[in-house]
Design a protein around this motif. Structure first.
Motif, short mmCIF file in Angstrom:
data_model
loop_
_atom_site.label_atom_id
_atom_site.label_comp_id
_atom_site.label_asym_id
_atom_site.label_seq_id
_atom_site.Cartn_x
_atom_site.Cartn_y
_atom_site.Cartn_z
N UNK A 1 11.27 -14.32 -9.89
CA UNK A 1 9.82 -14.04 -9.81
C UNK A 1 9.54 -12.71 -9.11
N UNK A 2 8.27 -12.29 -9.13
CA UNK A 2 7.84 -11.04 -8.47
C UNK A 2 8.69 -9.84 -8.87
N UNK A 3 9.07 -9.77 -10.13
CA UNK A 3 9.96 -8.69 -10.59
C UNK A 3 9.26 -7.34 -10.47
N UNK A 4 8.04 -7.25 -11.02
CA UNK A 4 7.31 -5.97 -11.00
C UNK A 4 7.08 -5.51 -9.57
N UNK A 5 6.74 -6.47 -8.69
CA UNK A 5 6.47 -6.11 -7.29
C UNK A 5 7.70 -5.48 -6.64
N UNK A 6 8.88 -5.95 -7.03
CA UNK A 6 10.11 -5.41 -6.43
C UNK A 6 10.29 -3.94 -6.84
N UNK A 7 10.07 -3.63 -8.12
CA UNK A 7 10.22 -2.24 -8.58
C UNK A 7 9.17 -1.35 -7.89
N UNK A 8 7.95 -1.89 -7.78
CA UNK A 8 6.87 -1.14 -7.13
C UNK A 8 7.21 -0.85 -5.66
N UNK A 9 7.80 -1.84 -5.01
CA UNK A 9 8.14 -1.70 -3.59
C UNK A 9 9.28 -0.66 -3.42
N UNK A 10 10.23 -0.67 -4.34
CA UNK A 10 11.31 0.35 -4.25
C UNK A 10 10.70 1.74 -4.40
N UNK A 11 9.77 1.89 -5.35
CA UNK A 11 9.13 3.21 -5.52
C UNK A 11 8.38 3.60 -4.24
N UNK A 12 7.67 2.65 -3.65
CA UNK A 12 6.92 2.96 -2.42
C UNK A 12 7.90 3.45 -1.33
N UNK A 13 9.02 2.76 -1.21
CA UNK A 13 9.95 3.12 -0.12
C UNK A 13 10.66 4.45 -0.38
N UNK A 14 11.09 4.68 -1.62
CA UNK A 14 11.80 5.95 -1.84
C UNK A 14 10.84 7.14 -1.80
N UNK A 15 9.53 6.87 -1.92
CA UNK A 15 8.54 7.95 -1.84
C UNK A 15 8.22 8.31 -0.39
N UNK A 16 8.64 7.46 0.55
CA UNK A 16 8.32 7.70 1.96
C UNK A 16 9.07 8.90 2.51
N UNK A 17 8.38 9.68 3.33
CA UNK A 17 9.03 10.78 4.03
C UNK A 17 9.57 10.22 5.34
N UNK A 18 10.87 10.07 5.45
CA UNK A 18 11.45 9.62 6.72
C UNK A 18 12.66 10.49 7.04
N UNK A 19 12.97 10.63 8.34
CA UNK A 19 14.14 11.46 8.68
C UNK A 19 15.43 10.84 8.12
N UNK A 20 16.36 11.69 7.71
CA UNK A 20 17.65 11.19 7.23
C UNK A 20 18.46 10.71 8.43
#
Ligand code: TMP
Ligand code: ASP
Length: 254
Positions: A233-252
């Motif tokens: 379940x919540x398949x679309x939400x998982x892809x959306x959440x990955x996009x949100x996280x990889x779009x974040x600016x965070x220090x390496x």
């Protein structure tokens, strides 16, 4: 149209030439510019060698963005990729490659076929990242290969095999450095490479929740195609959440 700049000023439908390939998740077209291809990301999904079929709403949109971010990042790390630019929402312009029939899989944590085949408990951390090769052949269900199979079947040269191993491990290091501070554990992933016109091996294809396993660092929740494979379940939400996280600016880190 002579250059990528000309292509970028058009809509994807205006530059779509001959369709060279269509799979479940992507299609690839020629463009009017020599050596430049148009890659379309689709919403269709399959699992278990096509035995399970479905659609993940907006997957093409999420995957095109996620893969663009990760391939751009790898370019910044010095890994040559086929990615040129993103066009519209679901398309990449990519360089033409002569793709190898070999997939490179890297595994940091046991899951999927590794857990099944060697009896590891899902979630067991590998003492050393495992690198595996698979033969891209639907009729044979993409069987596992080692370097001597690759040599005997003339799928790549010895130098290319060394290069695949080196690049697979480098990409694993770089991706973990990017994903960990964004709360994503890189469990395993698959890469595909091809030769450019000079015979240099270049990273192609995509890096998305279709081709990687991502677990939430805190909860261990699955944020990838396993949600589709295992009917979580919540398949679309998982892809959306990955996009949100990889779009974040965070220090390496690391
Ligand atoms: P596996 O556990 O099913 O062998 O998959 C290992 C990783 O490779 C996982 O992240 C999913 C990815 N993968 C693909 O992208 N395409 C494939 O056809 C397969 C079998 C795996
Ligand atoms: N993509 C493959 C298939 O169509 C395998 C998978 O991702 O599970 O079966």
């Amino acid at each position: 149209m002579k250059s990528v700049k000309d292509l970028m000023m058009r809509q994807p439908d205006e530059i779509k030439g001959e369709k060279l390939y269509e799979g479940k998740a992507k299609a690839l077209y020629r463009t009017p510019v020599d050596g430049v291809m148009l890659m379309e990301f689709k919403d269709d999904a399959t699992a278990f060698d096509g035995k399970k079929k479905g659609t993940i709403v907006e997957k093409g949109y999420f995957n095109a963005k996620i893969s663009a971010i990760l391939l751009r990042y790898l370019e910044e790390c010095g890994i040559q990729t086929h990615f040129i630019d993103q066009m519209a929402e679901r398309y990449h312009l990519v360089s033409e490659l002569d793709m190898l029939s070999v997939e490179v899989v890297m595994r940091n944590i046991a899951a999927g076929s590794l857990a099944r085949r060697l009896g590891f408990e899902e979630g067991q951390v590998m003492a050393y990242p495992i690198l595996e090769f698979y033969y891209k052949d639907d009729a044979l269900s993409d069987p596992w290969l080692n370097a001597s199979h690759i040599k005997a079947m003339d799928l790549a040269t010895d130098d290319e095999v060394l290069c695949l191993e080196e690049k697979g491990r480098q990409v694993n290091e770089y991706l973990q450095r990017f994903l960990q501070p964004r709360g994503l554990q890189l469990v395993d992933f698959k890469l595909e490479f091809g030769r450019d016109s000079e015979g240099v091996l270049i990273l192609g294809d995509e890096i998305t929740p279709d081709t990687c396993r991502f677990w939430d660092v805190g909860s261990g929740d699955k944020l990838d195609k396993d949600r589709f494979r295992q009917d979580l379940g919540d398949v679309e939400d998982a892809y959306k959440e990955v996009l949100r996280r990889v779009s974040q600016e965070v220090p390496l880190c690391g």
